[in-house]
Design a protein around this motif. Structure first.
Motif, PDB file in Angstrom:
ATOM      1  N   HIS A  46       0.834  -1.190   0.000  1.00 35.85           N
ATOM      2  CA  HIS A  46       0.000   0.000   0.000  1.00 35.85           C
ATOM      3  C   HIS A  46       0.870   1.243   0.000  1.00 35.85           C
ATOM      4  O   HIS A  46       2.083   1.172   0.185  1.00 35.85           O
ATOM      5  CB  HIS A  46      -0.924  -0.010   1.215  1.00 35.85           C
ATOM      6  CG  HIS A  46      -0.211  -0.363   2.483  1.00 35.85           C
ATOM      7  ND1 HIS A  46       0.678   0.486   3.082  1.00 35.85           N
ATOM      8  CD2 HIS A  46      -0.205  -1.499   3.217  1.00 35.85           C
ATOM      9  CE1 HIS A  46       1.179  -0.102   4.158  1.00 35.85           C
ATOM     10  NE2 HIS A  46       0.663  -1.312   4.262  1.00 35.85           N
ATOM     11  N   GLY A  49       1.907   5.842   4.484  1.00 37.94           N
ATOM     12  CA  GLY A  49       0.935   6.479   5.377  1.00 37.94           C
ATOM     13  C   GLY A  49      -0.393   5.746   5.445  1.00 37.94           C
ATOM     14  O   GLY A  49      -1.254   6.125   6.232  1.00 37.94           O
ATOM     15  N   PHE A  50      -0.591   4.710   4.625  1.00 34.81           N
ATOM     16  CA  PHE A  50      -1.857   3.966   4.645  1.00 34.81           C
ATOM     17  C   PHE A  50      -1.924   3.128   5.911  1.00 34.81           C
ATOM     18  O   PHE A  50      -0.963   2.464   6.281  1.00 34.81           O
ATOM     19  CB  PHE A  50      -1.959   3.071   3.410  1.00 34.81           C
ATOM     20  CG  PHE A  50      -3.260   2.352   3.300  1.00 34.81           C
ATOM     21  CD1 PHE A  50      -4.429   3.044   3.031  1.00 34.81           C
ATOM     22  CD2 PHE A  50      -3.326   0.979   3.457  1.00 34.81           C
ATOM     23  CE1 PHE A  50      -5.652   2.380   2.921  1.00 34.81           C
ATOM     24  CE2 PHE A  50      -4.536   0.306   3.352  1.00 34.81           C
ATOM     25  CZ  PHE A  50      -5.695   1.018   3.077  1.00 34.81           C
ATOM     26  N   GLU A  51      -3.055   3.194   6.599  1.00 27.94           N
ATOM     27  CA  GLU A  51      -3.209   2.484   7.874  1.00 27.94           C
ATOM     28  C   GLU A  51      -4.360   1.491   7.816  1.00 27.94           C
ATOM     29  O   GLU A  51      -5.133   1.361   8.768  1.00 27.94           O
ATOM     30  CB  GLU A  51      -3.422   3.492   9.005  1.00 27.94           C
ATOM     31  CG  GLU A  51      -2.248   4.426   9.209  1.00 27.94           C
ATOM     32  CD  GLU A  51      -2.447   5.376  10.371  1.00 27.94           C
ATOM     33  OE1 GLU A  51      -3.279   5.085  11.251  1.00 27.94           O
ATOM     34  OE2 GLU A  51      -1.760   6.414  10.395  1.00 27.94           O
ATOM     35  N   GLY A  52      -4.530   0.838   6.690  1.00 23.30           N
ATOM     36  CA  GLY A  52      -5.542  -0.202   6.579  1.00 23.30           C
ATOM     37  C   GLY A  52      -6.951   0.326   6.548  1.00 23.30           C
ATOM     38  O   GLY A  52      -7.888  -0.375   6.913  1.00 23.30           O
ATOM     39  N   GLN A  54      -8.020   2.847   8.370  1.00 22.96           N
ATOM     40  CA  GLN A  54      -8.164   3.758   9.511  1.00 22.96           C
ATOM     41  C   GLN A  54      -7.747   5.152   9.060  1.00 22.96           C
ATOM     42  O   GLN A  54      -6.909   5.296   8.182  1.00 22.96           O
ATOM     43  CB  GLN A  54      -7.245   3.266  10.638  1.00 22.96           C
ATOM     44  CG  GLN A  54      -7.142   4.196  11.819  1.00 22.96           C
ATOM     45  CD  GLN A  54      -6.258   3.599  12.908  1.00 22.96           C
ATOM     46  OE1 GLN A  54      -6.543   2.534  13.419  1.00 22.96           O
ATOM     47  NE2 GLN A  54      -5.185   4.295  13.244  1.00 22.96           N
ATOM     48  N   PRO A  56      -5.704   8.061   8.576  1.00 20.63           N
ATOM     49  CA  PRO A  56      -4.253   8.144   8.772  1.00 20.63           C
ATOM     50  C   PRO A  56      -3.833   9.318   9.657  1.00 20.63           C
ATOM     51  O   PRO A  56      -4.552  10.306   9.787  1.00 20.63           O
ATOM     52  CB  PRO A  56      -3.700   8.308   7.363  1.00 20.63           C
ATOM     53  CG  PRO A  56      -4.846   8.565   6.480  1.00 20.63           C
ATOM     54  CD  PRO A  56      -6.101   8.243   7.191  1.00 20.63           C
ATOM     55  N   LEU A  57      -2.649   9.166  10.230  1.00 24.42           N
ATOM     56  CA  LEU A  57      -2.149  10.137  11.195  1.00 24.42           C
ATOM     57  C   LEU A  57      -2.100  11.545  10.615  1.00 24.42           C
ATOM     58  O   LEU A  57      -2.492  12.504  11.281  1.00 24.42           O
ATOM     59  CB  LEU A  57      -0.751   9.728  11.659  1.00 24.42           C
ATOM     60  CG  LEU A  57      -0.122  10.602  12.738  1.00 24.42           C
ATOM     61  CD1 LEU A  57      -0.885  10.451  14.047  1.00 24.42           C
ATOM     62  CD2 LEU A  57       1.328  10.234  12.952  1.00 24.42           C
ATOM     63  N   GLN A  58      -1.664  11.671   9.370  1.00 28.21           N
ATOM     64  CA  GLN A  58      -1.534  13.009   8.786  1.00 28.21           C
ATOM     65  C   GLN A  58      -2.887  13.667   8.552  1.00 28.21           C
ATOM     66  O   GLN A  58      -2.960  14.874   8.366  1.00 28.21           O
ATOM     67  CB  GLN A  58      -0.721  12.985   7.481  1.00 28.21           C
ATOM     68  CG  GLN A  58      -1.432  12.420   6.279  1.00 28.21           C
ATOM     69  CD  GLN A  58      -1.259  10.915   6.132  1.00 28.21           C
ATOM     70  OE1 GLN A  58      -0.886  10.231   7.069  1.00 28.21           O
ATOM     71  NE2 GLN A  58      -1.539  10.405   4.952  1.00 28.21           N
ATOM     72  N   ARG A  60      -5.512  12.886  10.843  1.00 23.54           N
ATOM     73  CA  ARG A  60      -6.092  12.991  12.190  1.00 23.54           C
ATOM     74  C   ARG A  60      -5.595  14.235  12.916  1.00 23.54           C
ATOM     75  O   ARG A  60      -6.294  14.795  13.736  1.00 23.54           O
ATOM     76  CB  ARG A  60      -5.707  11.770  13.035  1.00 23.54           C
ATOM     77  CG  ARG A  60      -6.400  10.505  12.658  1.00 23.54           C
ATOM     78  CD  ARG A  60      -6.334   9.470  13.764  1.00 23.54           C
ATOM     79  NE  ARG A  60      -5.016   9.104  14.199  1.00 23.54           N
ATOM     80  CZ  ARG A  60      -4.312   8.074  13.722  1.00 23.54           C
ATOM     81  NH1 ARG A  60      -4.817   7.316  12.769  1.00 23.54           N
ATOM     82  NH2 ARG A  60      -3.134   7.792  14.198  1.00 23.54           N
TER      83      ARG A  60
END
Length: 143
Positions: A46, A49-52, A54, A56-58, A60
């Protein structure tokens, strides 16, 4: 020493780990990738920065701050630097020639730092309210 006799230092080069080459290597069958899943498959990965799925941090975290590209064209000069300058009429070219501001600077502002006892005339240069008061008190002016 000949070109055909040059070798790297002993121990500096080591054989690359060859995965998927049999059970005896310790990295056979699944080749260290574990069982199933996206990360185990060829071409299956992927983006950064991809979090499945969810958020992503950038995305959030709140977005803050901005640094303008125009800032590099602005410069500041202190009253103390004007005092050390040997000319009575100060403009952008004089400040560049004296090395007080970078050559790329387009706008200069005088800030209230240091002392000024001689009269200077500023041409095409801005000044803070405090610096302006000090310049005018010393007998100078802003043109």
């Amino acid at each position: 020493m000949e070109l055909n006799t040059i070798k790297p230092a002993e121990g500096s080069k080591h054989a690359k780990r060859r995965v998927g080459r049999g059970i005896g290597s310790g990295l056979g069958k699944t080749a260290g990738r574990g069982h199933k899943g996206q990360k185990s498959r060829a071409g299956g990965y992927h983006k950064v920065g991809f979090e499945g799925g969810q958020m992503p941090l950038q995305r959030r975290l709140p977005k803050r701050g901005f640094k303008s590209a125009q800032l590099k064209f602005n410069a500041e000069v202190t009253l103390g630097e004007l005092q050390a300058l040997d000319t009575a009429e100060v403009d952008l070219l004089a400040l560049k020639a004296a090395g007080l501001v970078p050559q790329i600077a387009k706008t200069v502002k005088v800030i209230k730092a240091g002392e000024l006892s001689k009269a200077v005339v500023l041409k095409g240069i801005g000044a803070t309210a405090g610096a302006k008061a000090v310049i005018e008190a010393a007998g100078g002016s802003l043109a």
